[in-house]
Design an enzyme around this catalytic site. Structure first.
Site, PDB file in Angstrom:
ATOM      1  N   TYR A 144      -1.810 -34.636 -11.290  1.00 25.70           N
ATOM      2  CA  TYR A 144      -0.424 -34.886 -10.889  1.00 25.70           C
ATOM      3  C   TYR A 144       0.340 -33.573 -10.919  1.00 25.70           C
ATOM      4  O   TYR A 144       0.335 -32.865 -11.926  1.00 25.70           O
ATOM      5  CB  TYR A 144       0.214 -35.890 -11.851  1.00 25.70           C
ATOM      6  CG  TYR A 144       1.661 -36.196 -11.569  1.00 25.70           C
ATOM      7  CD1 TYR A 144       2.031 -36.928 -10.446  1.00 25.70           C
ATOM      8  CD2 TYR A 144       2.657 -35.762 -12.427  1.00 25.70           C
ATOM      9  CE1 TYR A 144       3.360 -37.221 -10.185  1.00 25.70           C
ATOM     10  CE2 TYR A 144       3.996 -36.052 -12.189  1.00 25.70           C
ATOM     11  CZ  TYR A 144       4.337 -36.780 -11.067  1.00 25.70           C
ATOM     12  OH  TYR A 144       5.662 -37.059 -10.816  1.00 25.70           O
ATOM     13  N   ASP A 239      -1.807 -25.233 -12.261  1.00 24.07           N
ATOM     14  CA  ASP A 239      -0.655 -26.006 -12.712  1.00 24.07           C
ATOM     15  C   ASP A 239      -0.732 -26.104 -14.231  1.00 24.07           C
ATOM     16  O   ASP A 239      -1.426 -26.960 -14.781  1.00 24.07           O
ATOM     17  CB  ASP A 239      -0.658 -27.386 -12.063  1.00 24.07           C
ATOM     18  CG  ASP A 239       0.504 -28.258 -12.529  1.00 24.07           C
ATOM     19  OD1 ASP A 239       1.242 -27.846 -13.445  1.00 24.07           O
ATOM     20  OD2 ASP A 239       0.656 -29.370 -11.983  1.00 24.07           O
ATOM     21  N   LYS A 267       7.795 -27.717 -19.385  1.00 18.52           N
ATOM     22  CA  LYS A 267       7.704 -28.364 -20.686  1.00 18.52           C
ATOM     23  C   LYS A 267       8.010 -27.397 -21.836  1.00 18.52           C
ATOM     24  O   LYS A 267       9.161 -27.194 -22.185  1.00 18.52           O
ATOM     25  CB  LYS A 267       6.346 -29.047 -20.835  1.00 18.52           C
ATOM     26  CG  LYS A 267       6.151 -30.193 -19.840  1.00 18.52           C
ATOM     27  CD  LYS A 267       4.892 -30.967 -20.076  1.00 18.52           C
ATOM     28  CE  LYS A 267       4.647 -32.023 -19.011  1.00 18.52           C
ATOM     29  NZ  LYS A 267       5.536 -33.181 -19.080  1.00 18.52           N
TER      30      LYS A 267
END
Length: 421
Positions: A144, A239, A267
């Protein structure tokens, strides 16, 4: 476990917010029941509106590597509130955060700050197309990369949790620009490059997948992607929104010895506030406006609150390298017991118990898990004060704030669950 206030809030939320939540996995659709509405976090603990206390293994889906409300971050945010929240103009703090990222991640020579992992991945893909003059992207099933139209193809995570094949609202032309291949299958990547290598702009991959549950790369997989992209003139995008600064200060690329062309981060670099970044080789990054032809902008990009929180977090991790030793100890101890009907995947402080025999190496393998059994596991733990991700297809995150007592209690509850079957 009392949940009356959470139930009331959820009923109220569904009248004004789609599904009652602002991100789908929070709705507990993968496990059933009513989501807990949280009132406060402190250290390794969450407290909900009904007064229930939980040992938290979600950690806001990864950012809270040192637990809730870490003092350096809270103190830094308090200090910047006296100055302002957003200026729409450059600040010295943006430069400081960029320099900290570049210092920690050797493959990043220049970096652009954005507001979310979705923005970072969208921008990196656009930049790869602009730099190479090509139009196709290879991604991997179950990985994702945010809710970018062209990347919501077999994207795992919330789509898997909700049993959605892809998503409505994405024109076929967008998905046609994406080649979705099985994770850990280098042969399929080689075939794609042989057939369409002159049109492939980039390969984007989670170096350790976290959105089909935690799935590590097989030996040679990341190295093979690096070799193939170099051979065919495509860019390799790692990613690391989830893995950056979590698996090591230099991320998964330091752990596995891979040097990508571009990296996306998020994050942890915001210390719990919304921020993300993409960066890489200077010759590529100089294609970004205002110096280059690839346009990307954001009103709140580099806002003082998020940047200040990120500086405090990255400085703390730089000054306290022992944090990673604590994470490894906690994670190894927590996962030293695996229920007999489950298998375990773990890389550093990311882990998933898959309720199947395993091994789980890709999205198809993850989907063979017994999601009903996982739902019972989740609620058994939740009712006893242990908060795991409410989906078989999400990784759990261990923090440095988890105490030996937290870990011992969690293991005991997991053993009791296995014994109760």
């Amino acid at each position: 476990m009392n949940a009356s206030q959470s139930e009331a809030l959820f009923a109220r939320a569904k009248q004004s917010i789609p599904g009652g939540v602002n991100s789908p996995v929070r709705a507990f659709r993968g496990v059933g029941g009513t989501p807990c509405f949280i009132a406060k976090g402190e250290g390794s603990r969450l407290f909900d509106v009904d007064g229930n206390e939980y040992i938290d293994y979600i950690g806001s889906w990864g950012p809270l590597i040192t637990g809730h409300r870490p003092k350096p971050v809270i103190d830094a945010i308090r200090s910047v509130l006296e100055l302002g929240t957003s200026f729409g103009a450059p600040t010295g703090r943006e430069v400081e955060l960029a320099e900290l990222i570049i210092d920690a991640v050797p493959s990043i020579e220049m970096v652009r700050l954005v507001n979310s992992g979705t923005e970072a991945c969208m921008s990196a893909i656009r930049l790869a197309r602009g730099f190479t003059g090509r139009d196709l992207t290879i991604k991997f099933e179950g990985c994702y990369h945010g809710h970018v139209d062209s990347l919501l193809v077999k994207a795992g995570s919330g789509l898997a949790t909700l049993s959605l094949p892809d998503t409505a609202g994405v024109p076929k032309a967008f998905s046609d620009s994406t080649i979705a291949l099985p994770f850990n299958d280098l042969d399929r990547v080689e075939t794609a490059f042989r057939e369409r290598g002159d049109r492939i702009a980039s390969v984007i991959v989670e170096p350790v997948a976290g959105n089909m549950g935690c799935v590590p790369p097989e030996p040679g997989f990341l190295e093979g992607l690096r070799s193939l992209t170099q051979q065919y003139g495509a860019l390799l995008i790692l990613d690391e929104v989830m893995t950056g600064f979590r698996l090591s200060r230099g991320g998964a690329q330091q752990l596995y010895g891979i040097r990508p062309d571009l990296t996306t981060l998020g994050k942890i670099i915001g210390g719990g506030l919304p921020i993300a970044a993409y960066g890489g080789r200077a010759d590529i990054m100089n294609y970004v406006a205002p110096v280059g032809p690839v346009y990307q902008a954001g009103t709140l990009s580099g806002n003082p609150l998020a940047v200040t929180a990120g500086i405090a977090m990255l400085r703390y991790l730089e000054d306290h390298p022992e944090t990673y030793d604590a994470l490894e100890r906690n994670s190894a101890e927590l996962t030293s017991y695996v229920p007999p009907d489950a298998c375990l995947n773990r890389v550093g402080s990311m882990a998933t118990f898959f309720f199947q025999a395993g091994p789980v190496k890709n999205y198809e393998g993850a989907k063979r898990s017994d999601t009903g059994r996982f739902g019972r596991f989740f609620h058994y733990l939740l009712e006893r004060g242990v908060y795991f991700p409410p989906s078989q297809f999400e990784a759990a995150f261990i923090s440095a704030a988890h105490s030996p007592e937290d870990i011992a209690y969690t293991k005991r509850v997991i053993r009791d669950f296995a014994a109760s079957a």
